[in-house]
Structure formats: structure tokens, C-alpha cells
Design an enzyme around this catalytic site. Structure first.
Site, PDB file in Angstrom:
ATOM      1  N   GLU A 148       0.797  -1.225   0.000  1.00 40.43           N
ATOM      2  CA  GLU A 148       0.000   0.000   0.000  1.00 40.43           C
ATOM      3  C   GLU A 148       0.836   1.286   0.000  1.00 40.43           C
ATOM      4  O   GLU A 148       0.743   2.098  -0.911  1.00 40.43           O
ATOM      5  CB  GLU A 148      -0.997  -0.025   1.163  1.00 40.43           C
ATOM      6  CG  GLU A 148      -2.059  -1.106   0.935  1.00 40.43           C
ATOM      7  CD  GLU A 148      -3.131  -1.168   1.996  1.00 40.43           C
ATOM      8  OE1 GLU A 148      -2.967  -0.546   3.068  1.00 40.43           O
ATOM      9  OE2 GLU A 148      -4.138  -1.860   1.755  1.00 40.43           O
TER      10      GLU A 148
HETATM   11  C1  HEC Z   1      -3.253   1.274  -1.741  1.00 42.09           C
HETATM   12  C2  HEC Z   1      -4.577   1.558  -1.242  1.00 42.09           C
HETATM   13  C3  HEC Z   1      -4.741   2.008   0.189  1.00 42.09           C
HETATM   14  C4  HEC Z   1      -4.091   3.024   0.852  1.00 42.09           C
HETATM   15  C5  HEC Z   1      -2.973   3.910   0.342  1.00 42.09           C
HETATM   16  C6  HEC Z   1      -4.708   3.098   2.153  1.00 42.09           C
HETATM   17  N1  HEC Z   1      -5.695   2.167   2.263  1.00 42.09           N
HETATM   18 FE1  HEC Z   1      -6.996   1.960   3.806  1.00 42.09          FE
HETATM   19  N2  HEC Z   1      -7.625   0.225   3.033  1.00 42.09           N
HETATM   20  C7  HEC Z   1      -7.294  -0.279   1.804  1.00 42.09           C
HETATM   21  C8  HEC Z   1      -7.793  -1.631   1.683  1.00 42.09           C
HETATM   22  C9  HEC Z   1      -7.632  -2.531   0.472  1.00 42.09           C
HETATM   23  C10 HEC Z   1      -8.445  -1.925   2.897  1.00 42.09           C
HETATM   24  C11 HEC Z   1      -9.090  -3.243   3.288  1.00 42.09           C
HETATM   25  C12 HEC Z   1      -7.989  -4.220   3.677  1.00 42.09           C
HETATM   26  C13 HEC Z   1      -8.457  -5.398   4.484  1.00 42.09           C
HETATM   27  O1  HEC Z   1      -9.553  -5.373   5.035  1.00 42.09           O
HETATM   28  O2  HEC Z   1      -7.704  -6.367   4.591  1.00 42.09           O
HETATM   29  C14 HEC Z   1      -8.354  -0.722   3.725  1.00 42.09           C
HETATM   30  C15 HEC Z   1      -8.962  -0.558   4.972  1.00 42.09           C
HETATM   31  C16 HEC Z   1      -9.011   0.653   5.638  1.00 42.09           C
HETATM   32  C17 HEC Z   1      -9.865   0.950   6.767  1.00 42.09           C
HETATM   33  C18 HEC Z   1     -10.857   0.001   7.414  1.00 42.09           C
HETATM   34  C19 HEC Z   1     -12.279   0.424   7.179  1.00 42.09           C
HETATM   35  C20 HEC Z   1     -13.259  -0.599   7.666  1.00 42.09           C
HETATM   36  O3  HEC Z   1     -14.436  -0.307   7.641  1.00 42.09           O
HETATM   37  O4  HEC Z   1     -12.862  -1.709   8.042  1.00 42.09           O
HETATM   38  C21 HEC Z   1      -9.595   2.245   7.144  1.00 42.09           C
HETATM   39  C22 HEC Z   1     -10.234   3.015   8.284  1.00 42.09           C
HETATM   40  C23 HEC Z   1      -8.556   2.734   6.270  1.00 42.09           C
HETATM   41  N3  HEC Z   1      -8.238   1.754   5.344  1.00 42.09           N
HETATM   42  C24 HEC Z   1      -7.933   3.952   6.383  1.00 42.09           C
HETATM   43  C25 HEC Z   1      -6.756   4.271   5.719  1.00 42.09           C
HETATM   44  C26 HEC Z   1      -5.856   5.354   6.103  1.00 42.09           C
HETATM   45  C27 HEC Z   1      -6.070   6.287   7.259  1.00 42.09           C
HETATM   46  C28 HEC Z   1      -4.826   5.346   5.201  1.00 42.09           C
HETATM   47  C29 HEC Z   1      -3.603   6.226   5.181  1.00 42.09           C
HETATM   48  C30 HEC Z   1      -2.735   6.124   6.346  1.00 42.09           C
HETATM   49  C31 HEC Z   1      -5.106   4.270   4.256  1.00 42.09           C
HETATM   50  N4  HEC Z   1      -6.251   3.625   4.633  1.00 42.09           N
HETATM   51  C32 HEC Z   1      -4.332   4.000   3.139  1.00 42.09           C
HETATM   52  C33 HEC Z   1      -6.575   0.392   0.845  1.00 42.09           C
HETATM   53  C34 HEC Z   1      -5.730   1.460   1.097  1.00 42.09           C
END
Ligand code: HEC
Ligand code: HEC
Length: 352
Positions: A148
Site C-alpha cells: 500500500e
Molecule cells: C493502496 C490503497 C490504500 C491506501 C494507500 C490506504 N488504504 Fe486503507 N484500506 C485499503 C484496503 C484494500 C483496505 C481493506 C484491507 C483489508 O480489510 O484487509 C483498507 C482498509 C481501511 C480501513 C478500514 C475500514 C473498515 O471499515 O474496516 C480504514 C479506516 C482505512 N483503510 C484507512 C486508511 C488510512 C487512514 C490510510 C492512510 C494512512 C489508508 N487507509 C491507506 C486500501 C488502502
């Protein structure tokens, strides 16, 4: 998030009685009665959104929100500088990227669909498999995730941000009593504080607060069907979901209906327990109209199709096309208002 037994019972009772009641009354009184009972039952199962997702452990301050927003939008949080949190959770498009899988910092794709960050702080735990307990813990994950954002270590990011004068000031202001304000922990805490303000009140909230006219007739019928067929076994509470984990495919293996290309076994990957096979978080359905594609692997583009699949896999019911359309109408009443302010990248970053 628990269903009160009495409410649940009266709800079932109402749903059963409602059919026969109608014949003995004029249509308009029946409609008024239908309206009133529907609202009371809905109020027993769902709650309107509070203004923010407060936490006693992590008090939200204006300084933390401002810092958190800046970090959320900052591509310095990724190794190559390609990704910020907003790349995959775009606040201009309801906190998602509308792709089945997201493109990571070095161009590789992850294996799960990006859920929305809007209202996520209300969820019982974070990620599809719940492996982070809250948004504070969650925010630390993607930064160090090799696909990521690919930052090599906590210390690496602390050092990188300490070189930016703006940040040393902002961290000091947000964490005035800390000896070392610019720490990885405080990066997590401030991003999470910002996320705790990403709350999107929708027509359904007005309805739950007593305004019957906030929903159209179709949406009310959809709400009734949603409760009647049993979607509320898993999608209840303030998030209309997000409160519990369940097997995706209680009656039918989900893969046979979603034609998923990844073989994701959900929580089992974490625990190695057979009973956790295909267990995922029952998604919050807030803003679901806008957060396509659906399911943990983004395998389904169309919301109505997702609803029909849920009926089959979770309830062993064949939901008719008409009923599915009405449920979708109801779900559209969960599309909320994202404040313009959060959609705009902080000016300091725009000039970077
Ligand atoms: C490259 C894409 C990517 C980036 C960059 C990214 N995310 Fe995510 N995020 C995801 C994915 C895919 C998931 C689900 C992964 C899993 O459940 O295993 C996720 C899950 C989440 C969730 C969980 C939401 C839930 O309802 O369960 C949150 C909150 C979140 N991300 C916040 C952030 C934050 C804050 C950042 C920056 C620090 C960030 N993400 C950076 C792709 C990304
Ligand atoms: C027994 C629990 C359960 C029941 C009942 C249930 N769901 Fe779900 N729902 C889930 C789970 C678990 C997921 C996440 C599945 C996944 O992608 O891994 C989900 C996901 C969804 C999604 C996709 C959300 C997204 O953002 O990807 C929609 C839409 C949905 N449910 C609607 C419904 C409707 C409508 C009903 C009633 C017909 C229903 N659900 C009944 C557990 C349930």
C-alpha cells in the site's frame, strides 16, 4: 449494537400483523398506521449518526483534526510518493476509489476492496477481518504495508516528517504535553481523529429522528422489506451494519454467486480456525449506493445484484426483482452529506 429482544419481538409482530390490518381500515388510516409503526420499529433497530465518533481514550481536538487531515492527504506517507490515504479512500468519491482492488505505492494491486473511511470509526473493528481494533490502530497499518504505502519503518517516517518544519509545528500544537510530539503513535492518533469526524448524516437519519417525510414511499417499503426478510440480523445499529462478523455464505458458498477470482477465506487467514472460514465484517451500508464495487473483493458492480446475492447466501431467500429494487431505494436513503471542507486537499499540501 445489540437488538433489544422486546423491540425485535414487537417488530416481528408488527410485520406479521400489518398484512391483515389493512383490509379493515381505509387506506389512508392504514397508511398512517403503517408509517408510524414502521418508524417505531426502525427506531428500535437503528440509531441516527452522532455528529462525530467520539472516543474517551482519544479525545478529538481541532489541532489533531487539522494535522490528521494534512497527513491523510500527504503522499510523503508513502515510499515512492505515489499514494496518500486519499488515493484509495478518496473523500471526493465517498471515501473509496471505486475499483475492485487498489493500486499500491509501487503499482502493485492489493487483494481486497477498499472500504470507505466515512463513518468507519463507528465499526466494531477495522478491516474486512477486523484485525485492527479501532481507527487509531488501523491507521498504522497501510503506511508500513509493503504494497500500500511501503514505508520501511516507523522511524523512517518520523525522520522524514521531522524534516518538514510545518509538521514539527503542527505536531507540537496537537500534542502540547508530549516530550516527543512527532511520533508514529501520534501520526496514527491524529489521522484517526480526522477520521472520527468523517460522519455523513443522510435522509435516513432525519427519518429516525422523527421526520416521516424524509423517506419516499418506495424507500419506506424497502425499509420494511429489509427488516422483514432478515437483513437486520446483521445490518443494524448506527452504521446499518459494521457491528458484527459473519460467514459470507451461510447457505450457499459465496464464490458460486460472485464468481470471485481470489479465494479469500476472511478471518480464517488470521486465526487458522475452520469456523472462521469466509467470515467477514458485515459491512456498514451507509453510502453503499456510492461505494461500488461490492464485497471484500469488489466482485459485484451492481447494488441490486449484491442485494439478491445477500438474500441467497445469508438468508436462503430468493428476493424478487421488485423487492430488490425497493431495498435499493431504501439503501439510497443512506447516502449522506460529505462536507465540502473535508473533500479539499489542505492548501499547504497543494503547494508542496
Ligand atoms: C493502496 C490503497 C490504500 C491506501 C494507500 C490506504 N488504504 Fe486503507 N484500506 C485499503 C484496503 C484494500 C483496505 C481493506 C484491507 C483489508 O480489510 O484487509 C483498507 C482498509 C481501511 C480501513 C478500514 C475500514 C473498515 O471499515 O474496516 C480504514 C479506516 C482505512 N483503510 C484507512 C486508511 C488510512 C487512514 C490510510 C492512510 C494512512 C489508508 N487507509 C491507506 C486500501 C488502502
Ligand atoms: C447473517 C448476516 C447477514 C445478513 C442476514 C445479511 N448480510 Fe449483508 N453482509 C454480510 C456480510 C458478512 C457482508 C460482507 C461480505 C463480504 O464481502 O465478505 C455483507 C455485505 C453486504 C453488502 C455489500 C456491502 C459492501 O460495501 O460491499 C450489501 C449491499 C449487503 N450486505 C446488503 C444486505 C441486504 C440487503 C441483506 C438482506 C437481504 C443482507 N445484506 C443480509 C452479512 C449479512
Amino acid at each position: 449494537m445489540k437488538i433489544q429482544p422486546i423491540t425485535f419481538f414487537s417488530c416481528i409482530l408488527f410485520l406479521a400483523c400489518n398484512q391483515t390490518d389493512k383490509t379493515s381500515e381505509t387506506l389512508s388510516t392504514a397508511n398512517t398506521k403503517f408509517d408510524k409503526e414502521l418508524m417505531v420499529n426502525a427506531q428500535g433497530l437503528f440509531q441516527p449518526l452522532p455528529p462525530r465518533a467520539e472516543s474517551a481514550d482519544y479525545p478529538i481536538t481541532a489541532e489533531k483534526i487539522a494535522l490528521g487531515k494534512m497527513l491523510y492527504y500527504d503522499t510523503r506517507l508513502s515510499k515512492t510518493g505515489n499514494n496518500s490515504c486519499n488515493s484509495c479512500h478518496n473523500l471526493a468519491t465517498y471515501g473509496v476509489d471505486n475499483l475492485p482492488f487498489s493500486k499500491g505505492d509501487a503499482g502493485k494491486f492489493g487483494g481486497r476492496n477498499s472500504p470507505t473511511v466515512l463513518n468507519a470509526a463507528f465499526n466494531v473493528a477495522q478491516f474486512w477481518d477486523g484485525r485492527a481494533k479501532d481507527v487509531e490502530e488501523q491507521a498504522g497499518g497501510p503506511i508500513l504495508n509493503p504494497v500500500e504505502m511501503a514505508i520501511p519503518s516507523k522511524e523512517y517516517l518520523e525522520k522524514k516528517l521531522k524534516a518538514v518544519k510545518e509538521y514539527t509545528d503542527l505536531f507540537k500544537a496537537a500534542f502540547p504535553s508530549d516530550k516527543n510530539p512527532l511520533s508514529y503513535q501520534n501520526i496514527q492518533n491524529s489521522i484517526a481523529s480526522f477520521e472520527r469526524t468523517l460522519v455523513t448524516p443522510a435522509p435516513f437519519d432525519n427519518y429516525l429522528s422523527g421526520d416521516s417525510a424524509a423517506l419516499t414511499a418506495d424507500q419506506k417499503e424497502g425499509l420494511k422489506i429489509f427488516m422483514q426478510v432478515g437483513c437486520i440480523q446483521c445490518h443494524i445499529g448506527v452504521g446499518v451494519g459494521g457491528g458484527l462478523f459473519q460467514k459470507f455464505g451461510l447457505y450457499v458458498d459465496y464464490r458460486t454467486l460472485t464468481h470471485s477470482t481470489t479465494n479469500d477465506e476472511g478471518k480464517k487467514k488470521l486465526t487458522n480456525q475452520e469456523s472462521d472460514k469466509d467470515v467477514f465484517k458485515a459491512s456498514s451500508l451507509r453510502n453503499v449506493e456510492k461505494t461500488f464495487p461490492y464485497f471484500h473483493d469488489g466482485s459485484i458492480n451492481d447494488l441490486k445484484q449484491a442485494v439478491v446475492i445477500m438474500g441467497k447466501t445469508q438468508l436462503n431467500k430468493d428476493i424478487t426483482d421488485t423487492d430488490a429494487s425497493k431495498i435499493v431505494s431504501f439503501l439510497n436513503s443512506l447516502t449522506g452529506n460529505v462536507s465540502d471542507d473535508v473533500k479539499i486537499m489542505p492548501a499547504k499540501l497543494a503547494m508542496k
